[in-house]
Design a protein around this motif. Structure first.
Motif, short mmCIF file in Angstrom:
data_model
loop_
_atom_site.label_atom_id
_atom_site.label_comp_id
_atom_site.label_asym_id
_atom_site.label_seq_id
_atom_site.Cartn_x
_atom_site.Cartn_y
_atom_site.Cartn_z
N PRO A 84 -5.75 25.20 13.50
CA PRO A 84 -6.09 23.78 13.39
C PRO A 84 -6.82 23.46 12.08
O PRO A 84 -7.54 24.29 11.53
N ASN A 85 -6.63 22.23 11.61
CA ASN A 85 -7.41 21.74 10.47
C ASN A 85 -8.90 21.85 10.79
O ASN A 85 -9.36 21.46 11.87
N ALA A 86 -9.66 22.39 9.84
CA ALA A 86 -11.13 22.39 9.84
C ALA A 86 -11.77 23.22 10.95
O ALA A 86 -12.98 23.12 11.18
N ALA A 87 -10.99 24.05 11.62
CA ALA A 87 -11.56 24.96 12.64
C ALA A 87 -12.20 26.17 11.96
O ALA A 87 -11.98 26.43 10.77
N HIS A 132 1.76 23.89 -3.20
CA HIS A 132 0.86 23.80 -4.34
C HIS A 132 0.64 22.37 -4.81
O HIS A 132 -0.11 22.15 -5.78
N LEU A 133 1.27 21.39 -4.17
CA LEU A 133 1.05 20.00 -4.56
C LEU A 133 -0.36 19.58 -4.13
O LEU A 133 -0.84 19.96 -3.06
N ASP A 134 -1.02 18.79 -4.97
CA ASP A 134 -2.46 18.55 -4.83
C ASP A 134 -2.73 17.25 -4.07
O ASP A 134 -2.92 16.19 -4.67
N ILE A 135 -2.78 17.34 -2.75
CA ILE A 135 -2.93 16.19 -1.88
C ILE A 135 -4.37 16.11 -1.36
O ILE A 135 -4.90 17.11 -0.86
N PRO A 136 -5.02 14.94 -1.43
CA PRO A 136 -6.41 14.83 -0.96
C PRO A 136 -6.50 14.69 0.56
O PRO A 136 -5.50 14.43 1.24
N LEU A 137 -7.70 14.83 1.08
CA LEU A 137 -7.95 14.57 2.49
C LEU A 137 -7.73 13.10 2.81
O LEU A 137 -7.99 12.23 1.98
N ASN A 138 -7.28 12.81 4.03
CA ASN A 138 -7.26 11.44 4.50
C ASN A 138 -8.59 11.16 5.21
O ASN A 138 -9.45 12.06 5.32
N PRO A 139 -8.83 9.94 5.70
CA PRO A 139 -10.11 9.67 6.38
C PRO A 139 -10.41 10.58 7.56
O PRO A 139 -11.56 10.97 7.78
N VAL A 140 -9.37 10.95 8.32
CA VAL A 140 -9.57 11.90 9.41
C VAL A 140 -10.04 13.25 8.86
O VAL A 140 -10.96 13.87 9.40
N GLY A 141 -9.42 13.70 7.77
CA GLY A 141 -9.80 14.96 7.17
C GLY A 141 -11.22 14.94 6.61
O GLY A 141 -11.95 15.94 6.70
N GLU A 142 -11.63 13.83 6.06
CA GLU A 142 -13.00 13.70 5.56
C GLU A 142 -14.00 13.81 6.70
O GLU A 142 -15.05 14.46 6.58
N ALA A 143 -13.67 13.17 7.84
CA ALA A 143 -14.55 13.27 9.02
C ALA A 143 -14.58 14.69 9.56
O ALA A 143 -15.64 15.19 9.98
N GLN A 144 -13.43 15.37 9.54
CA GLN A 144 -13.38 16.76 10.00
C GLN A 144 -14.23 17.66 9.10
O GLN A 144 -14.95 18.54 9.59
N ALA A 145 -14.14 17.45 7.79
CA ALA A 145 -14.94 18.24 6.85
C ALA A 145 -16.43 18.04 7.11
O ALA A 145 -17.21 19.00 7.08
N ALA A 146 -16.82 16.80 7.39
CA ALA A 146 -18.23 16.51 7.68
C ALA A 146 -18.66 17.18 8.98
O ALA A 146 -19.77 17.72 9.07
N ALA A 147 -17.79 17.18 9.99
CA ALA A 147 -18.12 17.82 11.27
C ALA A 147 -18.23 19.33 11.11
O ALA A 147 -19.12 19.97 11.70
N THR A 148 -17.35 19.91 10.32
CA THR A 148 -17.42 21.35 10.07
C THR A 148 -18.70 21.69 9.30
O THR A 148 -19.36 22.69 9.59
#
Length: 213
Positions: free
Chosen positions: A178-181, A24-40
């Motif tokens: 996987p993340n963002a699949a 439940h700790l509120d951690i933001p996306l890192n740059p890789v995660g931001e790119a994955q979100a954009a790709a999704t």
């Protein structure tokens, strides 16, 4: 009147990369995660969703917002019932640190003991599974015949897959998260079924949720 859900695990965070339990700790996306979100988002740009739901934790919110901004879908509804499992005192620790500090508790966690509750106010696997099952039941009741997007977490998707595939809570995991699949399931009026799972063709790469999480 089948209900179809597309479930997406949030993009990568720095804690995913460090193999650190977030819960439940509120951690933001890192740059890789931001790119994955954009790709999704790009992969779902032409897919129609009657509604969009997301965990209210930042990593899921960011992923959902990226998708709906590109998709022009309905406004996101954020819900705490779609949060990751509460890992109690394990939250913020790496898996190695958790095993060192809480060896007996970690053993029960790794064994997927349904009744084990984390020290520090965490959820048991049974409690967590019931929360996820109730959310899915509510979505099926509210969106008969519709297609819905859900952005959530690896632990939630573990429960979803087991429910749709008829796997026991304590069985070893034999599927990836996987993340963002993209993960699709369908409700036929009586039960959930797997349609497709862990589609990551739109991603350059994605980390899998650890097997015992």
């Amino acid at each position: 009147m089948k209900t179809r859900l597309c479930l997406v695990r949030h993009g990568e965070t720095s804690w995913n990369a460090e193999q650190r339990l977030q819960g439940h700790l509120d951690i933001p996306l890192n740059p890789v995660g931001e790119a994955q979100a954009a790709a999704t988002a790009a992969s779902l740009a032409t897919v129609h969703f009657a509604a969009v739901y997301s965990s209210d934790l930042q990593r899921a919110r960011q992923t959902a917002t990226a998708i709906t901004t590109r998709n022009r879908a309905a406004a996101v509804e954020f819900h705490d019932r779609l949060r990751e499992r509460n890992y109690g005192a394990f939250q913020g620790l790496t898996y190695t640190e958790a095993e060192t500090r809480f060896p007996d508790d970690y053993r029960r966690f790794k064994q997927r003991d349904p009744l084990f509750t984390f020290p520090g106010g965490g959820e048991s696997l049974s409690e967590f599974a019931l929360r996820v099952e109730n959310v899915l039941a509510d979505l099926a009741a509210s969106h008969g015949g519709q297609q819905v997007l859900v952005v959530t977490h690896g632990g939630v998707l573990d429960i979803v897959h087991r429910l749709a595939a008829g796997k026991a809570l304590d069985a070893p995991r034999d599927f990836t998260i996987p993340n963002a699949a993209l993960n699709w399931i369908e409700y036929d009026g009586a039960r959930w079924h797997l349609v497709s799972w862990a589609d990551k063709r739109h991603l350059d790469g994605a980390r899998d949720e650890l097997p015992n999480a």
